[in-house]
Design an enzyme around this catalytic site. Structure first.
Site, PDB file in Angstrom:
ATOM      1  N   ASP A  36     -39.700 -23.190 154.797  1.00 57.59           N
ATOM      2  CA  ASP A  36     -40.864 -23.462 154.681  1.00 57.59           C
ATOM      3  C   ASP A  36     -41.204 -22.358 153.549  1.00 57.59           C
ATOM      4  OD1 ASP A  36     -43.827 -23.275 154.640  1.00 57.59           O
ATOM      5  OD2 ASP A  36     -44.078 -23.798 156.889  1.00 57.59           O
ATOM      6  N   LEU A  37     -41.754 -22.840 152.637  1.00 59.15           N
ATOM      7  CA  LEU A  37     -42.152 -21.818 151.400  1.00 59.15           C
ATOM      8  C   LEU A  37     -43.345 -20.625 151.975  1.00 59.15           C
ATOM      9  CD1 LEU A  37     -42.748 -24.219 148.430  1.00 59.15           C
ATOM     10  CD2 LEU A  37     -40.811 -22.599 148.724  1.00 59.15           C
ATOM     11  N   ALA A  59     -43.499 -27.108 146.019  1.00 62.65           N
ATOM     12  CA  ALA A  59     -44.481 -26.408 145.565  1.00 62.65           C
ATOM     13  C   ALA A  59     -45.926 -26.693 145.994  1.00 62.65           C
ATOM     14  CB  ALA A  59     -44.456 -26.549 143.932  1.00 62.65           C
ATOM     15  N   ASP A 101     -44.601 -28.211 132.379  1.00 63.92           N
ATOM     16  CA  ASP A 101     -45.275 -28.363 130.972  1.00 63.92           C
ATOM     17  C   ASP A 101     -46.473 -27.452 130.900  1.00 63.92           C
ATOM     18  OD1 ASP A 101     -46.295 -30.387 132.604  1.00 63.92           O
ATOM     19  OD2 ASP A 101     -46.910 -31.386 130.718  1.00 63.92           O
ATOM     20  N   TYR A 124     -53.185 -23.174 138.614  1.00 62.84           N
ATOM     21  CA  TYR A 124     -51.742 -23.647 139.121  1.00 62.84           C
ATOM     22  C   TYR A 124     -50.798 -23.177 137.900  1.00 62.84           C
ATOM     23  CZ  TYR A 124     -48.307 -27.548 138.855  1.00 62.84           C
ATOM     24  OH  TYR A 124     -47.247 -28.199 138.894  1.00 62.84           O
ATOM     25  N   LYS A 128     -47.291 -21.184 138.541  1.00 64.38           N
ATOM     26  CA  LYS A 128     -46.042 -21.684 137.963  1.00 64.38           C
ATOM     27  C   LYS A 128     -45.312 -20.709 136.838  1.00 64.38           C
ATOM     28  CE  LYS A 128     -44.267 -24.895 139.186  1.00 64.38           C
ATOM     29  NZ  LYS A 128     -43.568 -25.103 140.581  1.00 64.38           N
TER      30      LYS A 128
END
Ligand SMILES: NC(=O)c1ccc[n+]([C@@H]2O[C@H](COP(=O)([O-])OP(=O)(O)OC[C@H]3O[C@@H](n4cnc5c(N)ncnc54)[C@H](OP(=O)(O)O)[C@@H]3O)[C@@H](O)[C@H]2O)c1
Length: 311
Positions: A36-37, A59, A101, A124, A128
């Site tokens: 579990d992140l 994510a 991207d 977000y 990332k």
């Protein structure tokens, strides 16, 4: 080859679970009960499983909501991947981390290569990019794989949003000033399996950042037209597309205008050609329409496991 996937029901995790494996290979996706992140104490279980490669396909992916909970996005997308990278090293496994991207601001006017400077525009995207940096710092031999505009029959995407709108509307307004590379999750899974084998065979050469996206970039509006054409060809819902600027849809998170990715490094280093989304779109839309005709939502969880997959 023994692969451990973090993530369960998302596009990429599902596609990896569905991917055909070579005899003797195995792929384990233990889900949050296993890794579990948001519970770093679970990362130690990776050593007990003893994989050759860990692929982080998990994510925090809600671009709009991340504007309201940037700390949570940062925890799951930056702190957790760094912890996973270390746990994978302790387990003796290579580490592949998925990125986006959206780390770019979309102002280049041409497809981005791996060395282009990132400039994230949203919470977000910042989380990332922080994840990429944290993973590289924790594990210089990690692979960062940037994907884009992912679609599959298993998780929410632009494709099922368009089909849902077309059920009740003859015309759908779609932005025509955002460009990107729609990429089928199945092609991403196949590329990740090739990268896994390549990085095990040539650890010194197959490292660093890779773009893994379709070669045919389009605008959102063009992609919507392709979705409706594929659906209409199969007797599914379709609408006409009204092209509008992004300003017609005010959103909290700023979307970059043009994040087409150049995936030539993947071809040059690993021999994997960038896919085309066009043939994949038909089969994904067909699967969605089949579910919808059966009275279900367009998307749903992966039902069957791949022949050699476990977990
Ligand atoms: N979707 C896109 O268009 C897109 C575009 C660019 C980059 N990416 C990147 O591609 C990667 C894969 O995303 P996706 O498209 O497959 O996303 P997705 O369909 O939204 O799925 C999210 C995944 O994250 C997992 N997850 C969420 N919270 C977790 C937690 N606390 N612990 C463990 N797993 C957790 C989910 O697992 P559960 O099944 O347990 O919920 C699910 O497998 C991500 O790094 C994403 O940033 C995606």
């Amino acid at each position: 080859l023994k692969i451990l996937v973090v993530g369960m029901s998302g596009h990429v995790a599902s596609a990896l679970r569905a991917a055909p494996l070579a005899p003797g290979d195995s792929l384990l996706a233990p889900g949050r009960a296993g890794v579990d992140l948001d519970r770093p104490e679970t990362f130690a279980s990776i050593a007990q499983i003893g994989p050759d490669v860990v692929i982080n396909a998990g994510a925090y992916t809600d671009v709009e909501r991340a504007e309201d909970e940037p700390e949570l996005a940062m925890r799951l997308n930056a702190e957790a991947p760094a912890g996973l990278a270390v746990a994978a090293r302790r387990a003796g496994a290579r580490f592949i981390h998925l990125s986006t991207d959206y780390v770019f601001d979309g102002a280049k006017g041409a497809p981005y290569v791996e060395g282009d400077a990132p400039a994230p525009l949203s919470a977000y995207a910042r989380s990332k990019l922080a994840g990429e940096e944290a993973v590289r710092a924790a594990r210089p031999d990690a692979l960062i794989v940037r994907v884009a505009w992912v679609f599959s029959p298993w998780s929410r995407s632009f494709v099922d949003t368009m089909l849902r709108l077309a059920v009740s509307r003859p015309e759908v307004s779609v932005v025509d000033d955002q460009f990107g590379c729609p990429t089928p999750a199945s092609a991403i899974a196949s590329g990740l399996l090739d990268l896994s084998r390549a990085t095990l065979a040539r650890p010194a050469a197959v490292t660093g950042t890779f773009h893994l996206a379709s070669r045919d970039g389009v605008s959102r509006a063009e992609f919507a037209e392709a979705v409706f054409a594929a659906s209409a060809a199969q007797g599914g819902p379709a609408a006409s597309v009204r092209r509008v600027p992004s300003s017609a849809f005010p959103q909290k998170a700023v979307r970059p205008p043009d994040t087409r990715l150049d995936s030539s490094r993947l071809r040059d280093v690993v021999g994997v050609e960038a896919p085309s989304w066009r043939p994949h779109l038909e089969s994904v839309v067909a699967a969605m329409i089949d579910r919808w005709r059966a009275g279900e939502a367009f998307i749903g969880p992966l039902q069957q496991q791949g022949p050699s997959a476990e977990g």
